[in-house]
Enzyme design. Sequence first.
Site, PDB file in Angstrom:
ATOM      1  N   PHE A 111       7.590  12.135  13.536  1.00 23.85           N
ATOM      2  CA  PHE A 111       6.550  11.619  14.135  1.00 23.85           C
ATOM      3  C   PHE A 111       6.632  10.938  15.483  1.00 23.85           C
ATOM      4  O   PHE A 111       6.116  11.235  16.579  1.00 23.85           O
ATOM      5  CB  PHE A 111       5.817  10.365  13.250  1.00 23.85           C
ATOM      6  CG  PHE A 111       4.519   9.752  13.701  1.00 23.85           C
ATOM      7  CD1 PHE A 111       3.578  10.679  13.686  1.00 23.85           C
ATOM      8  CD2 PHE A 111       4.553   8.591  14.092  1.00 23.85           C
ATOM      9  CE1 PHE A 111       2.399  10.087  14.196  1.00 23.85           C
ATOM     10  CE2 PHE A 111       3.551   8.153  15.096  1.00 23.85           C
ATOM     11  CZ  PHE A 111       2.475   8.722  14.819  1.00 23.85           C
ATOM     12  N   ASP A 170       1.045  -1.259  -0.051  1.00 23.73           N
ATOM     13  CA  ASP A 170      -0.120   0.163   0.181  1.00 23.73           C
ATOM     14  C   ASP A 170       0.978   1.259   0.006  1.00 23.73           C
ATOM     15  O   ASP A 170       1.320   1.679   1.003  1.00 23.73           O
ATOM     16  CB  ASP A 170      -0.771   0.033   1.114  1.00 23.73           C
ATOM     17  CG  ASP A 170      -1.581   1.352   1.442  1.00 23.73           C
ATOM     18  OD1 ASP A 170      -1.704   1.932   0.617  1.00 23.73           O
ATOM     19  OD2 ASP A 170      -2.210   1.411   2.432  1.00 23.73           O
ATOM     20  N   GLU A 227      -7.823   1.543  -3.574  1.00 22.97           N
ATOM     21  CA  GLU A 227      -7.349   1.572  -2.142  1.00 22.97           C
ATOM     22  C   GLU A 227      -8.629   1.251  -1.184  1.00 22.97           C
ATOM     23  O   GLU A 227      -8.206   0.635  -0.221  1.00 22.97           O
ATOM     24  CB  GLU A 227      -6.957   3.199  -2.139  1.00 22.97           C
ATOM     25  CG  GLU A 227      -6.404   3.354  -0.654  1.00 22.97           C
ATOM     26  CD  GLU A 227      -5.881   4.747  -0.503  1.00 22.97           C
ATOM     27  OE1 GLU A 227      -5.667   5.521  -1.647  1.00 22.97           O
ATOM     28  OE2 GLU A 227      -5.677   5.209   0.636  1.00 22.97           O
ATOM     29  N   THR A 285      -2.268  10.130   5.854  1.00 23.99           N
ATOM     30  CA  THR A 285      -2.026  11.561   5.685  1.00 23.99           C
ATOM     31  C   THR A 285      -3.347  12.376   5.942  1.00 23.99           C
ATOM     32  O   THR A 285      -3.316  13.371   6.550  1.00 23.99           O
ATOM     33  CB  THR A 285      -1.201  11.741   4.514  1.00 23.99           C
ATOM     34  OG1 THR A 285      -0.314  10.477   4.434  1.00 23.99           O
ATOM     35  CG2 THR A 285      -0.643  13.013   4.307  1.00 23.99           C
TER      36      THR A 285
HETATM   37  N1  ATP Z   1       7.430   6.331  10.695  1.00 23.11           N
HETATM   38  C1  ATP Z   1       6.520   7.591  10.261  1.00 23.11           C
HETATM   39  N2  ATP Z   1       6.763   8.265   9.460  1.00 23.11           N
HETATM   40  C2  ATP Z   1       6.104   9.260   9.028  1.00 23.11           C
HETATM   41  N3  ATP Z   1       4.977   9.402   9.802  1.00 23.11           N
HETATM   42  C3  ATP Z   1       4.406   8.443  10.503  1.00 23.11           C
HETATM   43  C4  ATP Z   1       5.151   7.412  10.940  1.00 23.11           C
HETATM   44  N4  ATP Z   1       4.646   6.488  11.753  1.00 23.11           N
HETATM   45  C5  ATP Z   1       3.321   6.919  11.887  1.00 23.11           C
HETATM   46  N5  ATP Z   1       3.350   8.279  11.013  1.00 23.11           N
HETATM   47  C6  ATP Z   1       1.927   8.958  11.060  1.00 23.11           C
HETATM   48  O1  ATP Z   1       1.183   8.177  10.183  1.00 23.11           O
HETATM   49  C7  ATP Z   1       0.572   9.336   9.075  1.00 23.11           C
HETATM   50  C8  ATP Z   1       0.520   8.537   7.651  1.00 23.11           C
HETATM   51  O2  ATP Z   1      -0.496   7.450   8.114  1.00 23.11           O
HETATM   52  P1  ATP Z   1      -0.686   6.212   6.887  1.00 23.11           P
HETATM   53  O3  ATP Z   1       0.749   5.503   6.596  1.00 23.11           O
HETATM   54  O4  ATP Z   1      -1.829   5.463   7.331  1.00 23.11           O
HETATM   55  O5  ATP Z   1      -1.235   7.361   5.907  1.00 23.11           O
HETATM   56  P2  ATP Z   1      -0.859   6.896   4.173  1.00 23.11           P
HETATM   57  O6  ATP Z   1      -1.305   5.709   3.476  1.00 23.11           O
HETATM   58  O7  ATP Z   1       0.626   7.364   3.779  1.00 23.11           O
HETATM   59  O8  ATP Z   1      -1.595   8.405   3.589  1.00 23.11           O
HETATM   60  P3  ATP Z   1      -2.753   8.223   2.792  1.00 23.11           P
HETATM   61  O9  ATP Z   1      -3.728   7.134   2.904  1.00 23.11           O
HETATM   62  O10 ATP Z   1      -3.861   9.636   3.203  1.00 23.11           O
HETATM   63  O11 ATP Z   1      -2.557   8.360   1.486  1.00 23.11           O
HETATM   64  C9  ATP Z   1       1.703  10.321   8.985  1.00 23.11           C
HETATM   65  O12 ATP Z   1       1.073  11.382   8.603  1.00 23.11           O
HETATM   66  C10 ATP Z   1       2.034  10.444  10.329  1.00 23.11           C
HETATM   67  O13 ATP Z   1       1.271  11.333  11.295  1.00 23.11           O
HETATM   68 MG    MG Z   2      -3.082   5.103   3.341  1.00 21.82          MG
END
Ligand code: ATP
Ligand code: MG
Length: 274
Positions: free
Chosen positions: A143, A8, A76, A105
């Site tokens: 983070f 993902d 997704e 995000t």
């Molecule tokens: N190691 C890390 N580095 C950066 N952010 C992190 C980390 N661990 C947790 N986070 C948090 O998790 C969030 C991202 O979550 P997630 O991975 O679920 O989203 P994503 O799949 O990347 O984004 P989207 O689904 O919106 O495209 C970041 O914005 C931050 O707040």
């Molecule tokens: Mg996501």
Amino acid sequence: MLKSIGIDAGGTLTKMAYFNEHGQLMLESFPSNDLQLVKEWLKQHPNVEEIGLTGGRTEQLREQLETMKSIEYIVEFEATLKGVQYLLVKEGHQIDNAIITNIGTGTSIHYMENGQHVRVGGTGVGGGTLVGLATLLTGHSDFKEITKLASTGVRENIDLLVRDIYQGMDTPIAGDLTASNFGKVGITATTEHPQADVLATVQGLVGEVITTLSIQFAEQKETAYIVYIGSTLTDNEDLQKVIANYTILKKHNPIFLQDRGYAGAVGALLNMNK
Ligand SMILES: Nc1ncnc2c1ncn2[C@@H]1O[C@H](COP(=O)(O)OP(=O)(O)OP(=O)(O)O)[C@@H](O)[C@H]1O
Ligand SMILES: [Mg+2]
């Protein structure tokens, strides 16, 4: 042997899921701004034959991987819901309808019923907001650092509570609810606050906006459960507490999955083994 993996590729993090030779679910994540790392991981795991791929960074990752492997794309939201259903069963939850709130995000909110789902809404307030506001207000952009520091902070000098407004009278709603996130700052005109307090308050703002919206959808759909997922909840006790307390206060049941960040990757993996 390791043959299939699910990936993902999200706005911030790229998550990977696969079953190892003992049938255990393995999970890893990489920053999405360095997709080269995923390519390197794949070079070190030459047995991987097929990749289930999902998320908004799919095309960028595809370019990185060129035509290395056979790739099966899944939308997704489909992947996320597939993953959530699998993880709910794996972690012993027996529910057939719920609001699913994915705090990535940004935040995306779905309603799931008997294996079907619809996207009901979302908000731009999410994990990116937490990190973005934290960076602007305190200079901390990592983070782990943000959540660690936030856990030592208090919100009472920054947030305005209902009882702060209704002084010396009965409050029309619970007095310890937030009346205005960050609202005390303007009223007291104090600019000096410890970074930990500012970060705790940012977490409160993000958590409360997301929970308020999730509860409204739960009420609209008449479901008792809200499943909160997304990497923003990873090792983030405090955000979980904000969300759980408010959800429970509003008479709904919050569910936090253990592998909360990986629903999309798990769904992309399962999609190939169907
Ligand atoms: N190691 C890390 N580095 C950066 N952010 C992190 C980390 N661990 C947790 N986070 C948090 O998790 C969030 C991202 O979550 P997630 O991975 O679920 O989203 P994503 O799949 O990347 O984004 P989207 O689904 O919106 O495209 C970041 O914005 C931050 O707040
Ligand atoms: Mg996501």
